[in-house]
Enzyme design. Structure first.
Site, mmCIF file in Angstrom:
data_model
loop_
_atom_site.group_PDB
_atom_site.id
_atom_site.type_symbol
_atom_site.label_atom_id
_atom_site.label_comp_id
_atom_site.label_asym_id
_atom_site.label_seq_id
_atom_site.Cartn_x
_atom_site.Cartn_y
_atom_site.Cartn_z
ATOM 1 N N LYS A 164 0.841 -1.192 0.000
ATOM 2 C CA LYS A 164 0.000 0.000 0.000
ATOM 3 C C LYS A 164 0.872 1.236 0.000
ATOM 4 O O LYS A 164 1.502 1.578 0.990
ATOM 5 C CB LYS A 164 -0.919 0.040 1.230
ATOM 6 C CG LYS A 164 -1.991 1.111 1.054
ATOM 7 C CD LYS A 164 -2.685 1.479 2.334
ATOM 8 C CE LYS A 164 -2.001 2.572 3.110
ATOM 9 N NZ LYS A 164 -1.801 3.837 2.391
ATOM 10 N N GLU A 179 9.684 0.648 10.634
ATOM 11 C CA GLU A 179 10.689 1.696 10.395
ATOM 12 C C GLU A 179 9.984 3.008 10.686
ATOM 13 O O GLU A 179 9.190 3.485 9.874
ATOM 14 C CB GLU A 179 11.144 1.683 8.932
ATOM 15 C CG GLU A 179 11.685 0.360 8.437
ATOM 16 C CD GLU A 179 13.056 0.044 8.982
ATOM 17 O OE1 GLU A 179 13.681 0.913 9.614
ATOM 18 O OE2 GLU A 179 13.498 -1.097 8.796
ATOM 19 N N CYS A 236 13.412 10.285 7.552
ATOM 20 C CA CYS A 236 13.418 9.766 8.918
ATOM 21 C C CYS A 236 14.819 9.828 9.515
ATOM 22 O O CYS A 236 14.971 9.977 10.714
ATOM 23 C CB CYS A 236 12.914 8.338 8.911
ATOM 24 S SG CYS A 236 13.769 7.343 7.680
ATOM 25 N N GLU A 253 9.781 14.883 16.193
ATOM 26 C CA GLU A 253 10.199 14.854 14.791
ATOM 27 C C GLU A 253 9.413 15.914 14.005
ATOM 28 O O GLU A 253 8.185 15.867 13.955
ATOM 29 C CB GLU A 253 9.924 13.466 14.208
ATOM 30 C CG GLU A 253 10.451 13.321 12.804
ATOM 31 C CD GLU A 253 10.132 11.964 12.203
ATOM 32 O OE1 GLU A 253 8.980 11.532 12.309
ATOM 33 O OE2 GLU A 253 11.045 11.351 11.626
HETATM 34 P P1 NAD Z 1 2.067 7.854 8.395
HETATM 35 O O1 NAD Z 1 2.327 6.963 9.555
HETATM 36 O O2 NAD Z 1 0.990 8.858 8.518
HETATM 37 O O3 NAD Z 1 1.698 7.002 7.098
HETATM 38 C C1 NAD Z 1 2.553 6.009 6.580
HETATM 39 C C2 NAD Z 1 1.713 5.009 5.831
HETATM 40 O O4 NAD Z 1 0.843 4.362 6.756
HETATM 41 C C3 NAD Z 1 0.806 5.605 4.742
HETATM 42 O O5 NAD Z 1 0.778 4.714 3.650
HETATM 43 C C4 NAD Z 1 -0.551 5.650 5.440
HETATM 44 O O6 NAD Z 1 -1.640 5.592 4.546
HETATM 45 C C5 NAD Z 1 -0.496 4.403 6.293
HETATM 46 N N1 NAD Z 1 -1.398 4.409 7.444
HETATM 47 C C6 NAD Z 1 -1.874 5.483 8.125
HETATM 48 N N2 NAD Z 1 -2.699 5.061 9.124
HETATM 49 C C7 NAD Z 1 -2.715 3.706 9.074
HETATM 50 C C8 NAD Z 1 -3.365 2.689 9.847
HETATM 51 N N3 NAD Z 1 -4.164 2.979 10.870
HETATM 52 N N4 NAD Z 1 -3.151 1.398 9.525
HETATM 53 C C9 NAD Z 1 -2.334 1.076 8.506
HETATM 54 N N5 NAD Z 1 -1.705 1.979 7.722
HETATM 55 C C10 NAD Z 1 -1.888 3.283 8.010
HETATM 56 O O7 NAD Z 1 3.457 8.503 8.048
HETATM 57 P P2 NAD Z 1 3.773 9.544 6.908
HETATM 58 O O8 NAD Z 1 3.331 10.883 7.393
HETATM 59 O O9 NAD Z 1 3.274 9.060 5.607
HETATM 60 O O10 NAD Z 1 5.358 9.443 6.841
HETATM 61 C C11 NAD Z 1 6.167 10.192 7.659
HETATM 62 C C12 NAD Z 1 6.682 9.367 8.815
HETATM 63 O O11 NAD Z 1 7.357 8.228 8.317
HETATM 64 C C13 NAD Z 1 7.695 10.101 9.649
HETATM 65 O O12 NAD Z 1 7.464 9.880 11.005
HETATM 66 C C14 NAD Z 1 9.008 9.460 9.250
HETATM 67 O O13 NAD Z 1 10.025 9.531 10.176
HETATM 68 C C15 NAD Z 1 8.598 8.072 8.994
HETATM 69 N N6 NAD Z 1 9.590 7.422 8.132
HETATM 70 C C16 NAD Z 1 10.379 6.440 8.670
HETATM 71 C C17 NAD Z 1 11.361 5.832 7.892
HETATM 72 C C18 NAD Z 1 12.262 4.757 8.438
HETATM 73 O O14 NAD Z 1 12.832 4.033 7.642
HETATM 74 N N7 NAD Z 1 12.429 4.620 9.735
HETATM 75 C C19 NAD Z 1 11.517 6.223 6.581
HETATM 76 C C20 NAD Z 1 10.692 7.230 6.076
HETATM 77 C C21 NAD Z 1 9.715 7.808 6.872
#
Ligand code: NAD
Length: 502
Positions: free
Chosen positions: A187, A262, A296, A396
């Site tokens: 997804k 992650e 991240c 963050e």
């Molecule tokens: P997010 O958690 O809002 O969304 C990430 C994904 O999860 C999206 O595809 C979203 O649709 C999905 N999602 C949202 N709610 C969900 C639920 N209840 N159940 C299942 N899936 C759900 O994060 P974001 O705003 O898209 O991304 C930014 C975040 O990602 C930041 O905190 C960043 O640090 C983190 N990030 C981490 C890494 C890593 O490798 N550690 C890499 C990139 C980004």
């Protein structure tokens, strides 16, 4: 497929795929819903994509289940060859992918050309090569017995990707899972789905069997939630925020699926008094301003020795002010807009919070004044002097927003570096070898860069500790994450084992 003037003006001459990819077919969602996709540079809608909901995720999981055993039984070198072909196809279509990613995410084309697309191809190539080299082992057990351990794929795995590096993270997740013989349902973020749908077409083109990869763009609360709780999914791999990570862990409990997380980071970037200042300044700018700080692993907390602080801040802020903001499609642009309007608002709000808490904005903290950038989701490169207890040093921000805090000695630097709940990326700049290795040992982080920052390679494990999550992407670690050991015991002499005899 959508063929629209927006795409033509972005230099994309072929129609863009906008449907769900399930069982090798591009289909509408069963409920017929759609999601609007926006261009972060001008805020204009660029297209609608089909929205996957729970029932579409169920279809995708069924499609994956039906083909996974055959995919796992395929000669591993043939499986690998398909991934190698995909890497080639990505390179052959790189110009289109660069533009699509820039249009959808706001990444400047110069970054997408240098990083996103080459790294995506490299990742598929690395794991394509790995497919027939990942071995089991033969532990030395009792005399008269042979015990061999083979690594088996998990089955169908669910993968959830965020919007900050949509294509690259899709490759990080998919490539090891496929190399190991799993089928995947992935997804993408509802905000940035376009490049992954193009990859689906390339997968068909190179001959990856239908159903082995299924792509279901949809909202987190519906499609994402269903993926996390689905009883036929054996593992869920997630990249995103810590808040969503917690929901995923809860949703996964039903069938006790394996979870890999992650999550966020608050990377310390430590500049000691003996640092090569020129390198540290350039490296620190890369650490926080690349991809508009939406990383991240960003070095979002600069800790600088008090003796160097004034000179560092003066030169670093001069560099920040000189970064060229502009149209991501312009090859001269060094920093594009943030990826969504909501996120721009969130990042700008942290500038207000910083000031309220007594921080000092050295530069930035606002959207740029230039009228040609007014419609885009821009935030100026922002540097804030702040104390470690401030929210901007703990939470963050995920934007081009960096705090600067001074320290007196190594002990204080280490205490500051480890004073957050996260532990993902970290960096340090020093000429002192023993200090460098001591800090590498003592810092709570999954990755430490010495006299560099944000270097990644598919051979080196990527992931965090603490609230940055668990599990690792890349390298042999990733192959372990997507397989499980089976221990097989052979009684070589076919005699009654001694402990059975009466
Ligand atoms: P997010 O958690 O809002 O969304 C990430 C994904 O999860 C999206 O595809 C979203 O649709 C999905 N999602 C949202 N709610 C969900 C639920 N209840 N159940 C299942 N899936 C759900 O994060 P974001 O705003 O898209 O991304 C930014 C975040 O990602 C930041 O905190 C960043 O640090 C983190 N990030 C981490 C890494 C890593 O490798 N550690 C890499 C990139 C980004």
């Amino acid at each position: 497929m959508t063929y629209h003037s927006v795409f033509l003006s972005a230099g994309l001459t072929r129609p863009v795929q906008t449907k769900l990819f399930i069982g090798g077919r591009f289909v509408d969602g069963r409920a017929g819903g759609t999601i609007d996709v926006f261009n972060p540079f001008d805020g204009q809608k660029i297209c609608e994509i089909a929205e996957a909901r729970a029932e579409d995720v169920d279809d995708a999981v069924s499609a994956a289940r039906s083909v996974q055993p055959a995919w796992a039984r395929m000669d591993a070198s043939d499986r690998g060859r398909l991934l190698l072909r995909l890497a080639d196809a990505i390179e052959e279509n790189s110009e289109e992918l660069i533009r699509l990613e820039a249009l959808d995410t706001g990444h400047p084309v110069r970054d997408a050309r240098k990083l996103d697309i080459p790294r995506t191809a490299r990742c598929f190539r690395y794991f394509g090569g790995m497919a027939d080299k990942f071995e089991g082992f033969l532990p030395p057990v009792y005399p008269g017995f042979i015990n061999y351990v083979q690594r088996e794929p998990l089955g169908v795995v669910g993968q959830i990707v965020p919007w900050n590096f949509p294509l690259m993270f899709t490759s990080w997740k998919m490539a090891p899972a496929l190399a190991a013989g799993n089928a995947v349902v992935i997804k993408p973020s509802e905000i940035t789905p376009l490049s992954s749908l193009r990859i689906a077409e390339l997968m068909q083109q190179v001959g990856i069997p239908d159903g082995v990869v299924n792509i279901v763009p949809g909202y987190g609360h519906s499609a994402g939630q269903r993926l996390a709780e689905h009883p036929d999914i054996r593992k869920i791999a997630f990249t995103g925020s810590a808040a969503t990570g917690r929901r995923i862990v809860a949703a996964s409990a039903g069938n006790l699926k394996k979870v890999q997380l992650e999550l966020g980071g608050k990377g310390p970037n430590i500049i000691f008094e003996d640092a090569n200042l020129r390198a540290a300044i350039g490296g620190s700018a890369w650490a926080i301003f690349h991809n508009q700080g939406q990383a991240c692993i960003a070095g979002s907390r600069i800790l600088v020795h008090e003796k160097l602080a004034d000179e560092f801040v003066e030169r670093f802020s001069g560099l920040a002010r000189s970064i060229r903001l502009g149209d991501p499609m312009d090859p001269a642009t060094e920093m594009g807009p943030l990826t969504s309007r909501l996120h721009q608002t969130r990042v700008l709000d942290y500038a207000r919070i910083a000031v309220e808490e007594g921080g000092e904005i050295i530069t930035g903290g606002k959207a740029p004044d230039a009228p040609e950038l007014a419609a885009g989701y821009f935030v100026e490169p922002t540097i804030v002097r702040a104390e470690t207890s401030h929210r901007v040093c703990q939470e963050e921000v995920f934007g081009p927003f960096v705090t600067v805090t001074t320290f007196r000695d190594d002990d204080e630097a280490l205490q500051m570096a480890n004073g957050v709940v996260y532990g993902l990326g970290s960096g340090l700049w020093t000429q002192n070898l023993s200090r460098a290795h001591r800090f590498a040992r003592e810092i709570n982080a999954g990755m430490v860069w010495i006299n560099s920052y944000k270097v990644v390679h598919p051979a080196s494990p990527f992931g965090g500790v603490g609230e940055s999550g668990y599990g690792r992407e890349m390298g042999f670690e990733a192959m372990h994450e997507y397989t499980q050991p089976k221990s097989v015991w052979v009684n070589v002499d076919a005699q009654v084992p001694p402990h059975y005899e009466r």
